[in-house]
Scaffold this active site. Structure first.
Site, mmCIF file in Angstrom:
data_model
loop_
_atom_site.group_PDB
_atom_site.id
_atom_site.type_symbol
_atom_site.label_atom_id
_atom_site.label_comp_id
_atom_site.label_asym_id
_atom_site.label_seq_id
_atom_site.Cartn_x
_atom_site.Cartn_y
_atom_site.Cartn_z
ATOM 1 N N HIS A 7 53.709 55.991 30.378
ATOM 2 C CA HIS A 7 52.475 55.368 31.064
ATOM 3 C C HIS A 7 52.261 55.632 32.541
ATOM 4 O O HIS A 7 51.203 55.421 33.199
ATOM 5 C CB HIS A 7 52.590 54.097 30.945
ATOM 6 C CG HIS A 7 53.202 53.444 29.609
ATOM 7 N ND1 HIS A 7 54.366 53.160 29.164
ATOM 8 C CD2 HIS A 7 52.390 53.482 28.240
ATOM 9 C CE1 HIS A 7 54.374 52.935 27.929
ATOM 10 N NE2 HIS A 7 53.164 53.020 27.275
ATOM 11 N N GLY A 23 43.808 44.367 38.437
ATOM 12 C CA GLY A 23 43.715 44.492 37.212
ATOM 13 C C GLY A 23 42.931 45.882 36.801
ATOM 14 O O GLY A 23 43.027 46.861 36.000
ATOM 15 N N ARG A 27 39.404 49.067 41.325
ATOM 16 C CA ARG A 27 39.688 48.513 42.419
ATOM 17 C C ARG A 27 40.743 48.827 43.135
ATOM 18 O O ARG A 27 41.044 48.980 44.633
ATOM 19 C CB ARG A 27 39.942 47.067 42.088
ATOM 20 C CG ARG A 27 40.142 45.939 43.392
ATOM 21 C CD ARG A 27 40.242 44.520 42.902
ATOM 22 N NE ARG A 27 39.156 43.932 42.116
ATOM 23 C CZ ARG A 27 39.337 43.108 41.204
ATOM 24 N NH1 ARG A 27 40.512 42.471 41.020
ATOM 25 N NH2 ARG A 27 38.163 42.550 40.348
ATOM 26 N N ARG A 46 45.938 57.480 31.150
ATOM 27 C CA ARG A 46 44.803 56.677 30.698
ATOM 28 C C ARG A 46 44.214 55.976 31.652
ATOM 29 O O ARG A 46 43.498 54.673 31.616
ATOM 30 C CB ARG A 46 45.834 55.405 29.868
ATOM 31 C CG ARG A 46 46.718 55.787 28.744
ATOM 32 C CD ARG A 46 47.621 54.622 28.318
ATOM 33 N NE ARG A 46 48.316 54.813 27.201
ATOM 34 C CZ ARG A 46 47.976 54.728 25.781
ATOM 35 N NH1 ARG A 46 46.909 54.095 25.482
ATOM 36 N NH2 ARG A 46 48.631 55.023 24.741
ATOM 37 N N ARG A 90 50.180 40.928 42.742
ATOM 38 C CA ARG A 90 48.922 41.041 41.858
ATOM 39 C C ARG A 90 47.732 40.434 42.675
ATOM 40 O O ARG A 90 47.812 39.411 43.251
ATOM 41 C CB ARG A 90 48.986 39.998 40.468
ATOM 42 C CG ARG A 90 47.850 40.058 39.689
ATOM 43 C CD ARG A 90 47.789 39.893 38.386
ATOM 44 N NE ARG A 90 46.629 39.179 37.730
ATOM 45 C CZ ARG A 90 45.456 39.636 37.760
ATOM 46 N NH1 ARG A 90 45.219 40.546 38.229
ATOM 47 N NH2 ARG A 90 44.376 38.902 37.056
ATOM 48 N N VAL A 91 46.660 41.294 42.738
ATOM 49 C CA VAL A 91 45.408 40.924 43.311
ATOM 50 C C VAL A 91 44.178 40.900 42.210
ATOM 51 O O VAL A 91 43.907 42.060 41.626
ATOM 52 C CB VAL A 91 45.013 41.962 44.584
ATOM 53 C CG1 VAL A 91 46.003 41.572 45.947
ATOM 54 C CG2 VAL A 91 45.276 43.297 44.336
ATOM 55 N N GLY A 92 43.821 39.965 42.026
ATOM 56 C CA GLY A 92 42.917 39.795 40.805
ATOM 57 C C GLY A 92 41.636 38.721 41.021
ATOM 58 O O GLY A 92 41.756 38.071 42.097
ATOM 59 N N SER A 93 41.089 38.387 40.122
ATOM 60 C CA SER A 93 39.893 37.546 40.154
ATOM 61 C C SER A 93 40.480 36.458 39.067
ATOM 62 O O SER A 93 41.117 36.371 38.116
ATOM 63 C CB SER A 93 38.463 38.001 39.591
ATOM 64 O OG SER A 93 38.842 38.644 38.424
ATOM 65 N N GLU A 182 43.511 33.136 34.421
ATOM 66 C CA GLU A 182 43.531 34.458 34.786
ATOM 67 C C GLU A 182 44.492 34.982 33.484
ATOM 68 O O GLU A 182 44.665 34.358 32.537
ATOM 69 C CB GLU A 182 44.037 34.903 35.934
ATOM 70 C CG GLU A 182 45.316 34.634 36.567
ATOM 71 C CD GLU A 182 46.670 35.104 35.811
ATOM 72 O OE1 GLU A 182 46.726 36.554 36.215
ATOM 73 O OE2 GLU A 182 47.441 34.707 35.347
ATOM 74 N N MET A 183 44.930 36.150 33.410
ATOM 75 C CA MET A 183 45.439 36.745 32.169
ATOM 76 C C MET A 183 46.838 37.488 32.511
ATOM 77 O O MET A 183 46.973 38.036 31.307
ATOM 78 C CB MET A 183 44.314 37.351 31.324
ATOM 79 C CG MET A 183 43.016 36.867 31.269
ATOM 80 S SD MET A 183 41.849 37.736 30.200
ATOM 81 C CE MET A 183 42.641 37.514 28.707
ATOM 82 N N GLU A 184 47.464 37.544 33.519
ATOM 83 C CA GLU A 184 48.472 38.438 33.860
ATOM 84 C C GLU A 184 49.671 38.030 34.326
ATOM 85 O O GLU A 184 50.803 38.417 34.292
ATOM 86 C CB GLU A 184 48.037 39.649 34.456
ATOM 87 C CG GLU A 184 47.059 40.583 33.644
ATOM 88 C CD GLU A 184 45.488 40.243 33.871
ATOM 89 O OE1 GLU A 184 44.547 40.642 32.916
ATOM 90 O OE2 GLU A 184 45.416 39.566 34.729
ATOM 91 N N ASP A 207 34.232 33.018 39.377
ATOM 92 C CA ASP A 207 33.445 31.833 38.824
ATOM 93 C C ASP A 207 34.041 30.930 38.507
ATOM 94 O O ASP A 207 35.339 30.461 38.616
ATOM 95 C CB ASP A 207 33.101 32.545 37.278
ATOM 96 C CG ASP A 207 34.442 32.807 36.325
ATOM 97 O OD1 ASP A 207 34.501 31.910 35.506
ATOM 98 O OD2 ASP A 207 35.151 33.704 36.682
ATOM 99 N N ARG A 220 33.156 41.852 42.124
ATOM 100 C CA ARG A 220 34.640 41.692 41.875
ATOM 101 C C ARG A 220 35.526 42.881 42.273
ATOM 102 O O ARG A 220 36.610 42.785 42.581
ATOM 103 C CB ARG A 220 34.822 41.285 40.423
ATOM 104 C CG ARG A 220 34.424 39.824 40.104
ATOM 105 C CD ARG A 220 34.941 39.709 38.613
ATOM 106 N NE ARG A 220 34.197 40.513 37.591
ATOM 107 C CZ ARG A 220 32.760 40.138 36.979
ATOM 108 N NH1 ARG A 220 32.289 39.000 37.631
ATOM 109 N NH2 ARG A 220 32.446 40.800 35.981
#
Length: 236
Positions: A7, A23, A27, A46, A90-93, A182-184, A207, A220
């Site tokens: 990967h 994510g 970004r 990928r 991790r930098v996310g929304s 969030e999801m991670e 949101d 985003r």
């Protein structure tokens, strides 16, 4: 140090001890293009773009993680265990749950509750609470204060489900004081702890779950500059 995995294939480009992980791979490219100097791309497998450069003289890498715990679980595991990375930020929304949180506020994830079974692989005889590195939390808050950011520090939910059939799902987590969804991060925190490494999640509120408020996809990707700068300043 591993030269390549299925990967991540750096082809001789170094990966820094600290990696920022949004994510969205676009970004990651945005951060590399706008904040890093002397940038080299270390991954495109990928289309999960990864870059290494310098920020104020510090070597830093940035790489996309993809969506969900299985995806960040793979990339963070390989970075920690095969590429000698010490810290992942991790930098996310995220979607806000609490009434006093607004769009573009910053959430620093002290802990990451989850409805995922990711933790089951560790055979822990109880209910483990995935938490961030305390030093990273305090440094992120210090830099956020310096930037004048509106921050909230506490528990987030790393959810396996974006669309949930249980209509009470969000309300129940709100009642338990969860700041946002969030999801991670739970998978990231678990991998960091198991490897003896460091992790932190920093989020911009994109949101609000209980109000009709949301940012655009372009916002985003490109406009979450405070979060990016806090993470870059926090990077060791």
């Amino acid at each position: 140090m591993t030269q390549a995995t299925p990967h991540i294939q750096p082809n001789g480009v170094p990966i820094a001890k600290t990696v920022l992980m949004p994510g969205d791979p676009l970004r990651a490219k945005y951060i590399a293009d706008n904040y890093l100097e002397d940038v080299q791309q270390f991954n495109e497998v990928r289309n999960m773009f990864g870059y290494t450069g310098t920020y104020k003289g510090k070597q830093i890498s940035v790489m996309g993680s993809g969506m969900g715990m299985p995806s960040i679980g793979i990339y963070s595991y390989e970075l920690y265990n095969f590429f000698d990375v010490d810290t992942i930020i991790r930098v996310g929304s995220c979607g806000a749950l609490q009434d006093d949180i607004n769009l573009y506020d910053i959430i620093i994830a002290q802990a990451a509750s989850t409805n995922s079974s990711y933790v089951d692989q560790f055979n822990i005889p109880g209910h483990y609470s995935p938490i961030a590195d305390f030093h990273l939390i305090t440094e992120a808050q210090r830099h956020a204060d310096a930037l004048g950011a509106t921050t909230h520090v506490g528990n987030v939910l790393s959810s396996d489900t974006f669309y949930n059939a249980d209509e009470t799902f969000n309300t129940q987590w709100k009642r338990m004081g969860i700041l946002g969804i969030e999801m991670e991060s739970a998978a990231l925190y678990l991998n960091a702890t198991f490897a003896g490494k460091k992790a932190l999640g920093i989020f911009t509120v994109s949101d609000h779950i209980f109000r009709d408020e949301a940012t655009t996809a372009e916002e985003r990707q490109n406009a979450f500059t405070q979060m990016m700068e806090i993470a870059l300043e926090t990077a060791e």
